[in-house]
Design an enzyme around this catalytic site. Structure first.
Site, mmCIF file in Angstrom:
data_model
loop_
_atom_site.group_PDB
_atom_site.id
_atom_site.type_symbol
_atom_site.label_atom_id
_atom_site.label_comp_id
_atom_site.label_asym_id
_atom_site.label_seq_id
_atom_site.Cartn_x
_atom_site.Cartn_y
_atom_site.Cartn_z
ATOM 1 N N THR A 1 0.874 -1.184 0.000
ATOM 2 C CA THR A 1 0.000 0.000 0.000
ATOM 3 C C THR A 1 0.912 1.236 0.000
ATOM 4 O O THR A 1 0.970 1.975 0.991
ATOM 5 C CB THR A 1 -0.922 0.015 1.242
ATOM 6 O OG1 THR A 1 -0.115 -0.151 2.421
ATOM 7 C CG2 THR A 1 -1.954 -1.087 1.183
ATOM 8 N N THR B 1 -1.081 -2.639 5.661
ATOM 9 C CA THR B 1 -1.367 -1.428 6.442
ATOM 10 C C THR B 1 -2.267 -0.520 5.602
ATOM 11 O O THR B 1 -1.888 -0.114 4.503
ATOM 12 C CB THR B 1 -0.054 -0.711 6.802
ATOM 13 O OG1 THR B 1 0.752 -1.641 7.529
ATOM 14 C CG2 THR B 1 -0.300 0.516 7.648
ATOM 15 N N GLU C 1 11.615 -5.258 10.003
ATOM 16 C CA GLU C 1 12.630 -5.926 9.178
ATOM 17 C C GLU C 1 13.888 -6.179 10.015
ATOM 18 O O GLU C 1 14.266 -5.370 10.858
ATOM 19 C CB GLU C 1 12.972 -5.058 7.963
ATOM 20 C CG GLU C 1 11.860 -5.112 6.945
ATOM 21 C CD GLU C 1 12.160 -4.272 5.710
ATOM 22 O OE1 GLU C 1 13.333 -4.126 5.349
ATOM 23 O OE2 GLU C 1 11.187 -3.780 5.115
ATOM 24 N N PHE D 1 13.321 2.664 21.353
ATOM 25 C CA PHE D 1 13.158 3.619 20.249
ATOM 26 C C PHE D 1 13.568 5.037 20.631
ATOM 27 O O PHE D 1 12.934 6.016 20.221
ATOM 28 C CB PHE D 1 11.729 3.558 19.682
ATOM 29 C CG PHE D 1 11.638 2.536 18.581
ATOM 30 C CD1 PHE D 1 11.811 1.195 18.863
ATOM 31 C CD2 PHE D 1 11.431 2.910 17.259
ATOM 32 C CE1 PHE D 1 11.796 0.242 17.864
ATOM 33 C CE2 PHE D 1 11.406 1.964 16.249
ATOM 34 C CZ PHE D 1 11.594 0.629 16.558
ATOM 35 N N GLY E 1 14.429 5.554 8.583
ATOM 36 C CA GLY E 1 14.101 5.286 7.178
ATOM 37 C C GLY E 1 13.244 4.042 7.080
ATOM 38 O O GLY E 1 12.613 3.622 8.050
ATOM 39 N N CYS F 1 8.104 1.911 5.921
ATOM 40 C CA CYS F 1 6.855 2.012 6.691
ATOM 41 C C CYS F 1 6.621 3.382 7.328
ATOM 42 O O CYS F 1 5.552 3.962 7.141
ATOM 43 C CB CYS F 1 6.834 0.941 7.776
ATOM 44 S SG CYS F 1 7.023 -0.711 7.103
ATOM 45 N N LYS G 1 18.472 0.034 7.994
ATOM 46 C CA LYS G 1 18.750 -0.399 9.365
ATOM 47 C C LYS G 1 19.552 -1.678 9.282
ATOM 48 O O LYS G 1 19.679 -2.269 8.199
ATOM 49 C CB LYS G 1 17.461 -0.618 10.158
ATOM 50 C CG LYS G 1 16.594 -1.754 9.615
ATOM 51 C CD LYS G 1 15.311 -1.929 10.390
ATOM 52 C CE LYS G 1 15.524 -2.748 11.633
ATOM 53 N NZ LYS G 1 14.248 -3.229 12.217
HETATM 54 C C1 UGA Z 1 8.419 -0.671 11.626
HETATM 55 C C2 UGA Z 1 7.821 -1.003 13.002
HETATM 56 O O1 UGA Z 1 8.855 -1.012 13.992
HETATM 57 C C3 UGA Z 1 7.121 -2.357 12.974
HETATM 58 O O2 UGA Z 1 6.483 -2.596 14.245
HETATM 59 C C4 UGA Z 1 6.064 -2.350 11.872
HETATM 60 O O3 UGA Z 1 5.395 -3.601 11.794
HETATM 61 C C5 UGA Z 1 6.757 -2.067 10.546
HETATM 62 O O4 UGA Z 1 7.396 -0.776 10.620
HETATM 63 C C6 UGA Z 1 5.685 -2.055 9.471
HETATM 64 O O5 UGA Z 1 4.854 -1.154 9.471
HETATM 65 O O6 UGA Z 1 5.596 -3.023 8.696
HETATM 66 P P1 UGA Z 1 10.692 -1.299 10.357
HETATM 67 O O7 UGA Z 1 10.440 -0.054 9.591
HETATM 68 O O8 UGA Z 1 10.952 -2.553 9.613
HETATM 69 O O9 UGA Z 1 9.449 -1.610 11.356
HETATM 70 O O10 UGA Z 1 11.973 -1.076 11.307
HETATM 71 P P2 UGA Z 1 12.214 -0.290 12.684
HETATM 72 O O11 UGA Z 1 12.993 -1.154 13.567
HETATM 73 O O12 UGA Z 1 10.959 0.265 13.241
HETATM 74 O O13 UGA Z 1 13.167 0.903 12.226
HETATM 75 C C7 UGA Z 1 12.700 1.969 11.407
HETATM 76 C C8 UGA Z 1 13.763 3.041 11.324
HETATM 77 O O14 UGA Z 1 13.939 3.691 12.584
HETATM 78 C C9 UGA Z 1 15.159 2.529 10.945
HETATM 79 O O15 UGA Z 1 15.780 3.419 10.061
HETATM 80 C C10 UGA Z 1 15.900 2.487 12.270
HETATM 81 O O16 UGA Z 1 17.288 2.585 12.131
HETATM 82 C C11 UGA Z 1 15.324 3.721 12.941
HETATM 83 N N1 UGA Z 1 15.430 3.719 14.408
HETATM 84 C C12 UGA Z 1 14.807 2.778 15.141
HETATM 85 C C13 UGA Z 1 16.140 4.746 15.041
HETATM 86 O O17 UGA Z 1 16.706 5.640 14.385
HETATM 87 N N2 UGA Z 1 16.178 4.769 16.400
HETATM 88 C C14 UGA Z 1 15.574 3.824 17.169
HETATM 89 O O18 UGA Z 1 15.652 3.924 18.426
HETATM 90 C C15 UGA Z 1 14.873 2.805 16.519
#
Ligand code: UGA
Length: 459
Positions: free
Chosen positions: A85, A126, A154, A267, A275, A278, A338
């Site tokens: 989506t 989503t 991911e 977080f 990035g 999502c 990530k």
């Molecule tokens: C995110 C959500 O965490 C999931 O729960 C959700 O299911 C998913 O989107 C989705 O909608 O399908 P994702 O985007 O795969 O998951 O990865 P995250 O671990 O959330 O990280 C997202 C971004 O935030 C990355 O660039 C990561 O490096 C950054 N990040 C994360 C930070 O800069 N600081 C943090 O403390 C955590």
């Protein structure tokens, strides 16, 4: 149970392999021939730790079968929609793949004379509020519809599948809830043992909370959770920028904030900006869905803009400490958005690289996983890819760490310093040990960390 999953991307494959592991017979419908062919040959079209083993086990037991199209004649207790989506240019969610999937199901069910109960159609993608009710109308009463958002991240998606924090579901008819609860029963009761090479995944024995909601609530839980997570990171990144101006260390600030049990520590890791496929898409979809209803959501907009600003701020910092970009050679460590993935969607590294190139710098880049994908998806990006961090660093005036791959923490910094034209290290994730890097002769700068006297300015 017999399960058909429409969509063989991250969500479809992890869900499909996980359900097969629980003993269900799963068909994954993936129209893209390259992705389907890879799956049929036992190869994964995506990288996700642990997923290859799950898929091989499921396929060897005949429980995970790829297909080009949904076959209405094939028995299915549930059809899960795991199609994309993406955001349209105006920020609204593009539901064309959901629509096409529903039309396929509607016409298939209308043409079958089978007397079995129709499958429960479950939206896992989503989607904005109102989509599940709209989907029920599209199916013209031929099958019940439910919404069951996924919370897979991911890099940790296999673990997230087996150890969910909660199961959120919406069903129009309460009797249909049983089909979803039966589907997930071993997960909900945490009774399973999944042998993986780096250790078995065993059920914790602690039941997983189930929340049964209305469709709009379920849809907003998913979008709201991602908005909340993105907002936390945007705020901590803004505080990091402030820290640099007043001599405070963001790690201390984040720790103190996160010790409040009402806030919690997760977080709050600073970086070059979040990035992935999502957060940005979902913030925009939420804002657009609200705007369609005459509601202005200022916080998702601000979180999105703050994230764009974080990327610009970090690029400007690199430019400042290098004394300008023109003619510089910059080594970038990490391309993926990530760690634990080769996904480059909305990866901050790409924005940074484009800014460096536009300013007249040359870029060498290393990533343990994402280089091939970067070459394929961005064939015109004039970057020299290196096999090793050492090769990337050779001759560079600055080394910029963007993705926190564990192997970068174990690098031989003395060897890296020796091959660089100037020993300048800018750690975009505050991931490395500053003392070890400084001891090796580097000028080390982080994010939201006061710059020691004499560091942080151009030579
Ligand atoms: C995110 C959500 O965490 C999931 O729960 C959700 O299911 C998913 O989107 C989705 O909608 O399908 P994702 O985007 O795969 O998951 O990865 P995250 O671990 O959330 O990280 C997202 C971004 O935030 C990355 O660039 C990561 O490096 C950054 N990040 C994360 C930070 O800069 N600081 C943090 O403390 C955590």
């Amino acid at each position: 149970m017999d399960v058909t999953i429409l969509g063989g991307g991250y969500v479809g494959l992890v869900t499909g392999a996980g359900l097969a592991e629980l003993g269900h017979r799963v068909t994954v419908v993936e129209p893209n021939p390259a992705r389907r062919g890879a799956l049929a040959a036992g190869r994964l079209p995506i990288y996700e730790p642990g997923l290859d083993v799950l898929v091989q086990r499921a396929q060897s037991r005949g429980l995970l079968v790829p297909a080009a199209a949904w076959n209405p004649g094939q028995p299915a207790d549930l059809i899960l929609l795991a199609v994309g989506t993406p955001a349209r240019p105006d920020g609204t969610a593009d539901l064309s793949q959901v629509k096409a999937a529903l039309e396929q199901i509607r016409s298939g069910l209308a043409a079958t004379t089978c007397s079995n109960q129709p499958p429960l159609v479950v939206i896992r993608s989503t989607v904005p509020p109102g989509t599940t009710r709209w989907a029920a109308l599209q199916l013209e009463g031929l099958a019940p519809v439910a919404h069951n958002p996924e919370f897979l991240a991911e890099g940790t998606a296999v673990r997230n599948f087996f150890y969910p924090d909660r199961l959120v579901l919406e069903v129009c008819n309460p009797a249909d809830a049983h089909r979803l609860l039966d589907l997930y029963r071993p997960l909900l009761e945490q009774r399973f043992c999944v042998p993986l090479p780096d250790g078995d995944l065993r059920g914790s024995g602690r039941p997983v909370p189930v929340q049964v909601t209305s469709p709009e609530e379920s849809e907003l839980i998913k979008l709201g959770a991602n908005a909340m997570l993105a907002t936390r990171i945007s705020l901590i990144n803004e505080l990091a920028r402030l820290c640099e101006t007043c001599g405070a260390r963001i790690a201390e600030v984040a720790q103190g904030i996160g010790m409040d049990p009402r806030i919690g520590p997760a977080f709050l890791r600073v970086g070059v900006g979040w990035g992935g496929s999502c957060f940005g898409k979902d913030l925009q979809a939420l804002t657009a869905a609200a705007a369609e209803r005459g509601i202005h959501l200022s916080i998702p907009v601000a979180a999105y803009q703050a994230n764009q600003e974080q990327r610009r701020w970090f690029a400007a910092k690199v430019c400042r400490v290098l004394g300008g970009l023109r003619g510089r050679q910059i080594a970038v460590l990490g391309l993926a958005f990530k760690l634990g993935t080769d996904d480059l969607r909305d990866a901050p590294a790409l924005d940074l690289i484009r800014t460096f190139l536009a300013g007249g710098a040359t870029v060498t880049a290393h990533d343990p996983l994402a280089v091939d994908r970067c070459r394929t998806e961005f064939p015109h990006l004039p970057v020299r890819y290196a096999q090793t961090p050492l090769e990337a660093a050779r001759g560079a005036q600055g080394l910029v760490l963007v993705t926190e791959w564990p192997e970068y923490a174990a690098l031989d910094w003395t060897a890296l310093r020796q091959v660089m034209a100037r020993p300048l290290l800018i750690d975009g994730r505050n991931f490395l040990d500053p003392a070890a890097c400084r001891q090796a002769g580097f000028t080390y700068l982080g994010v939201g960390v006061p710059e020691p006297p004499g560091e942080g300015s151009s030579e």
